[in-house]
Write an enzyme that holds these catalytic residues in place. Structure first.
Site, mmCIF file in Angstrom:
data_model
loop_
_atom_site.group_PDB
_atom_site.id
_atom_site.type_symbol
_atom_site.label_atom_id
_atom_site.label_comp_id
_atom_site.label_asym_id
_atom_site.label_seq_id
_atom_site.Cartn_x
_atom_site.Cartn_y
_atom_site.Cartn_z
ATOM 1 N N ASN A 9 -28.374 72.038 24.485
ATOM 2 C CA ASN A 9 -27.653 72.896 23.493
ATOM 3 C C ASN A 9 -28.714 74.078 23.256
ATOM 4 O OD1 ASN A 9 -26.738 73.586 21.019
ATOM 5 N ND2 ASN A 9 -27.418 71.970 19.804
ATOM 6 N N LYS A 11 -28.149 76.445 21.347
ATOM 7 C CA LYS A 11 -28.032 77.022 20.083
ATOM 8 C C LYS A 11 -27.729 78.706 20.018
ATOM 9 C CE LYS A 11 -30.799 73.262 18.473
ATOM 10 N NZ LYS A 11 -31.534 72.633 17.328
ATOM 11 N N HIS A 95 -22.445 68.479 15.302
ATOM 12 C CA HIS A 95 -23.808 68.580 15.423
ATOM 13 C C HIS A 95 -24.291 68.505 13.991
ATOM 14 C CE1 HIS A 95 -27.857 70.494 16.147
ATOM 15 N NE2 HIS A 95 -27.843 69.910 17.455
ATOM 16 N N GLU A 167 -28.637 61.677 17.292
ATOM 17 C CA GLU A 167 -29.589 62.620 16.850
ATOM 18 C C GLU A 167 -30.165 62.695 15.577
ATOM 19 O OE1 GLU A 167 -29.319 66.259 19.780
ATOM 20 O OE2 GLU A 167 -27.965 66.661 17.892
ATOM 21 N N GLY A 173 -35.593 69.817 16.272
ATOM 22 C CA GLY A 173 -36.349 70.711 16.334
ATOM 23 C C GLY A 173 -37.656 70.673 15.514
ATOM 24 N N SER A 212 -35.918 66.362 19.745
ATOM 25 C CA SER A 212 -37.363 66.744 20.288
ATOM 26 C C SER A 212 -37.752 66.025 21.679
ATOM 27 C CB SER A 212 -38.293 66.432 19.376
ATOM 28 O OG SER A 212 -38.272 67.375 18.067
HETATM 29 C C1 PEP Z 1 -30.408 69.503 19.132
HETATM 30 O O1 PEP Z 1 -30.263 70.930 18.801
HETATM 31 O O2 PEP Z 1 -29.387 68.914 19.545
HETATM 32 C C2 PEP Z 1 -31.454 69.235 19.592
HETATM 33 C C3 PEP Z 1 -31.818 67.808 19.905
HETATM 34 O O3 PEP Z 1 -32.908 70.114 19.369
HETATM 35 P P1 PEP Z 1 -34.226 69.737 19.738
HETATM 36 O O4 PEP Z 1 -34.159 69.211 21.272
HETATM 37 O O5 PEP Z 1 -34.772 70.916 19.796
HETATM 38 O O6 PEP Z 1 -34.667 68.785 18.797
#
Ligand code: PEP
Length: 254
Positions: A9, A11, A95, A167, A173, A212
């Site tokens: 993703n 973003k 999300h 998630e 993040g 992460s």
């Molecule tokens: C995400 O945006 O779905 C995500 C998991 O971000 P990150 O891996 O940066 O934590």
């Protein structure tokens, strides 16, 4: 055998030139014979160009969001048919950033999920709890509510054409990752919740972990029996790191 998937993703990051370069590097380095489905989800405006780049490769395309409506006066929105038209196979729905920053309710997410399926897209349904919810022992209640909202609109059988990503919001993040045991506990809960309606569908639906994930922690997360890959944010913007995460998916689980 469940499909194993690593989805990136992106973003709202990067430029057109950076998108092209990132995709070139991912395509060049991805081992399509590894049994892992590799998906990239660029911003809407880059989808068409990335789609052309991915033609004839093993890397697949996803979008980050979709409108619940099929067409019409919905300024700024993008329909599932449009996403299909530019070559998307997948789309993220629900999300946590969409839920938190743009007020998407469980009901709205459920409608987006149905809209994606209706046009032949594979929705990657994101579910997850806030830190305060985890700390007050409400993780399963929250995830159960998010799942049930979708299954209230789309029959459980539709999950045969979907993917679910757990998630935890506190891990996105932030650099904080759920431990492999925490991820496994929630994934087992999700599978159980679906199994209460249909055990065959539950056994087959791919469950991704996101929050992460990095090259350094991916293997131990993906080693858990109910973790079928990952949804990757920040680390998907670095080809080498993303490819290392794809390579960390173990040989197929039953
Ligand atoms: C995400 O945006 O779905 C995500 C998991 O971000 P990150 O891996 O940066 O934590």
């Amino acid at each position: 055998m469940r499909r194993q998937i690593v989805a990136g993703n992106w973003k709202m990051h990067g430029s057109r030139a950076e998108a092209t370069q990132l995709v070139d590097s991912i395509v060049a380095g991805f081992n399509g014979g590894s049994g892992v489905d590799c998906v990239v989800c660029p911003p809407f405006v880059y989808l068409h160009e990335v789609s052309r780049q991915l033609r004839g490769t093993a890397v697949q395309l996803g979008a980050q969001d979709v409108c619940a409506e099929a067409q019409g006066a919905f300024t700024g929105e993008v329909s599932a048919a449009m996403l299909r038209d530019v070559g998307c196979q997948y789309v993220l729905v629900g999300h946590s950033e969409r839920r938190a920053l743009y007020g998407e309710s469980d009901a709205a997410v459920a409608r987006k999920f149905a809209a994606a399926l209706a046009r032949g897209l594979t929705p990657i349904l994101c579910v997850g709890e806030l830190l305060a919810e985890r700390e007050s022992g409400r993780t399963f209640e929250i995830i159960g509510r998010q799942l049930d909202a979708v299954m209230a609109v789309s029959d459980v059988s539709t999950l045969a054409r979907a993917v679910i990503a757990y998630e935890p919001v506190w891990a996105i993040g932030t650099g904080l990752t759920a431990s492999p045991e925490q991820a496994q506990d929630v994934h087992a809960f999700v599978r159980g919740r679906i199994a209460a309606r249909d055990a065959t569908i539950a056994a087959a639906v791919p469950l991704l972990y996101g929050g992460s994930v990095k090259a350094g922690n991916a293997a131990e997360l993906f080693a858990k029996p109910d973790v079928d890959g990952g949804l990757i944010g920040g680390a998907s913007l670095k080809a080498e790191e993303f490819l290392a995460i794809c390579a960390a998916v173990p040989a197929r689980k039953s």
